[in-house]
Scaffold this motif. Structure first.
Motif, PDB file in Angstrom:
ATOM      1  N   LYS A   1       0.836  -1.192   0.000  1.00 24.78           N
ATOM      2  CA  LYS A   1       0.000   0.000   0.000  1.00 24.78           C
ATOM      3  C   LYS A   1       0.874   1.247   0.000  1.00 24.78           C
TER       4      LYS A   1
ATOM      5  N   ASP B   1      -5.567 -11.354  -5.113  1.00 21.15           N
ATOM      6  CA  ASP B   1      -6.618 -10.381  -5.417  1.00 21.15           C
ATOM      7  C   ASP B   1      -6.346  -9.049  -4.722  1.00 21.15           C
ATOM      8  N   GLU B   2      -5.882  -9.100  -3.480  1.00 23.57           N
ATOM      9  CA  GLU B   2      -5.557  -7.871  -2.762  1.00 23.57           C
ATOM     10  C   GLU B   2      -4.419  -7.130  -3.442  1.00 23.57           C
ATOM     11  N   ARG B   3      -3.416  -7.859  -3.940  1.00 27.99           N
ATOM     12  CA  ARG B   3      -2.283  -7.205  -4.621  1.00 27.99           C
ATOM     13  C   ARG B   3      -2.722  -6.591  -5.951  1.00 27.99           C
TER      14      ARG B   3
ATOM     15  N   TRP C   1      -5.722  -5.349  -6.599  1.00 28.95           N
ATOM     16  CA  TRP C   1      -6.444  -4.118  -6.284  1.00 28.95           C
ATOM     17  C   TRP C   1      -5.484  -3.012  -5.849  1.00 28.95           C
ATOM     18  N   ARG C   2      -4.437  -3.368  -5.123  1.00 31.46           N
ATOM     19  CA  ARG C   2      -3.432  -2.363  -4.761  1.00 31.46           C
ATOM     20  C   ARG C   2      -2.756  -1.802  -6.000  1.00 31.46           C
TER      21      ARG C   2
ATOM     22  N   ASP D   1      -3.196 -14.632   4.195  1.00 32.42           N
ATOM     23  CA  ASP D   1      -4.538 -15.020   3.751  1.00 32.42           C
ATOM     24  C   ASP D   1      -4.726 -16.534   3.819  1.00 32.42           C
TER      25      ASP D   1
ATOM     26  N   GLY E   1      -7.159 -14.873  -2.322  1.00 26.69           N
ATOM     27  CA  GLY E   1      -7.361 -13.646  -1.550  1.00 26.69           C
ATOM     28  C   GLY E   1      -6.112 -12.785  -1.497  1.00 26.69           C
ATOM     29  N   TYR E   2      -4.955 -13.433  -1.388  1.00 28.28           N
ATOM     30  CA  TYR E   2      -3.693 -12.685  -1.343  1.00 28.28           C
ATOM     31  C   TYR E   2      -3.421 -12.001  -2.680  1.00 28.28           C
TER      32      TYR E   2
END
Length: 446
Positions: free
Chosen positions: A126, A230-232, A234-235, A188, A227-228
């Protein structure tokens, strides 16, 4: 396969090599210091969590082992774990190669069934976050005596860390209870396994399904890994949006666009590079899911799953995981196109700025040329008259000045005239030669 097995010393050497991606972590140092691993075991009452050595593992119990990813600190205890669970040496041999995608399965003559795979993913932090891993690596390099000058500053918006993990599912002979070993599991994945631990009780339907199809635990790992990743992704989207917005705002200010546009090229190139890494990760997981589905479909059915219902449910879950990662691939494709569009717009803006600058320079050159043409006759007359060709003598009788012309005046025009014609002819000839060569080159290319 006995011919592909490595001796114990070679397994230890493979585990103790420095990783190509990532760096030291606290879990490896803790395992090396206390000579224990984090073990979750399903007992008769509930799940228990304890720290123990691989030789102290209880037989005939479903368990999840959280182990650090292999490095020189944890090589000794992880070598003992691989020996205890009869994990093939191929798992250790893949580790120093830092493969992005790999999956293997093995069923030994004694009945031991093992399925393993490795994953590699680029970390996208982030905005405002600092990487402890980068700090520790820099500290370690400086302690080894490397000069501070050799450590170049990072590019803005760059994350040089990687998430490297390995997972191995083993079912020992004489026991239907699976053992899932997670080497360097991401947050995750651990959280998803904790949810599983909360619903899997002794004698429950979840336990019966896991005992009938142990590969269902790997489906949980893939779900947590999604999940891991997908978060990256979106970041990465959050990182691209402000750069894209700034480029669009600069486009509204043409021709007086912001002077920081050229810095955006480095940021956009870095975003494109990280999108490429993320796409590689997603493609690796898609290959992993395809191979895992093939392994599930070709394995001998379990005695507890006579009708194959649990296997069908697992294949349906894997098909759903495949669709989720396909969604990530589509999102990354769209994100890459947005970056390409921003790069194209940024390039056009810079081209417009350069064109405006060239037009201003051309206007200045025209002004200079006009001024030169205005004063050129005066300058030429002054140069000729001020030379020794014309001399002035004061006539005392008439009280006036007499102008006398030197004999060199005729020589001046006799030399300057032919030289002028020769220079003009050479210039015209050179231009004609260059144009003919250019036309000849174009005709040869076509």
């Amino acid at each position: 396969m006995s011919w592909s097995s490595l001796p114990l010393a070679s397994v230890y050497d493979a585990l103790s090599q420095q990783p190509r991606f990532g760096g030291p972590n606290d879990d490896s140092k803790r395992a090396a210091t206390f000579n224990t691993l984090d073990v979750w075991e399903l007992t008769s009452s509930s799940w228990t969590r304890r720290a123990c050595h691989p030789n102290d593992l209880h037989p005939s119990t479903t368990r999840i082992i959280l182990a650090p990813y292999p490095n020189p600190d944890s090589a000794k205890i992880l070598s003992a774990l691989l020996t205890k669970l009869h994990i093939p040496s191929d798992f250790a041999a893949e580790r120093p190669r830092s493969v992005t995608h790999s999956i293997g399965s093995r069923e030994l003559p004694d009945g031991t069934v093992t399925v393993w795979f490795h994953t590699l993913s680029k970390n996208i932090q982030k905005k405002g976050e600092q990487s402890n891993l980068v700090t520790s690596v820099v500290t370690r390099i400086r302690r080894q005596g490397q000069s501070k000058r050799d450590l170049s500053p990072p590019v803005p918006g760059t994350d040089e860390t990687w998430a490297r993990s390995g997972y191995c599912l083993s079912v020992m002979p004489g026991s239907r209870c699976p053992t899932l070993v997670c080497f360097g599991a991401t947050k995750d994945v651990v959280e998803r396994l904790e949810v599983f631990r909360g619903v899997c009780e002794k004698g429950s339907r979840v336990e019966r399904e896991v005992l009938a199809e142990p590969l269902a635990l790997l489906d949980l790992v893939v779900e947590g890994a999604f999940g891991y990743v997908d978060e990256r992704v979106w970041r990465m989207c959050d990182r691209v949006y402000p750069i894209e917005k700034r480029v669009l705002l600069d486009a509204c200010q043409v021709p007086a666009a912001a002077k920081s546009q050229r810095n955006s090229f480095a940021l956009l190139h870095n975003c494109s590079k990280q999108i490429t890494h993320l796409r590689e990760t997603v493609e690796g997981f898609l290959l992993l899911i395809n191979d895992l589905s093939e392994i599930v479909g070709t394995r001998n059915p379990s005695p507890d799953d006579t009708d194959g219902e649990i296997r069908k449910l697992l294949l349906d879950n894997l098909r759903h995981r495949r669709s989720l990662f396909n969604n990530l691939r589509l999102r990354l494709t769209s994100l890459q196109r947005r970056v390409d569009n921003s790069v194209g717009l940024e390039f056009n803006l810079v081209t417009l700025q350069d064109s405006a600058t060239m037009r201003r320079d051309a206007s200045s050159m025209k002004i200079i040329a006009a001024i030169t043409m205005i004063f050129l006759p005066t300058t030429a007359v002054a140069s000729i008259v001020g030379s020794q060709i014309f001399t002035t003598v004061f006539n005392e009788q008439s009280g006036s000045w007499d102008v006398q012309i030197s004999p060199l005046f005729k020589v001046l025009w006799a030399v300057a005239g032919p030289l002028t014609v020769m220079v003009v002819a050479m210039s015209a000839g050179w231009n004609t030669l260059m144009e003919s060569r250019s036309r000849r080159r174009l005709s040869q290319d076509t």
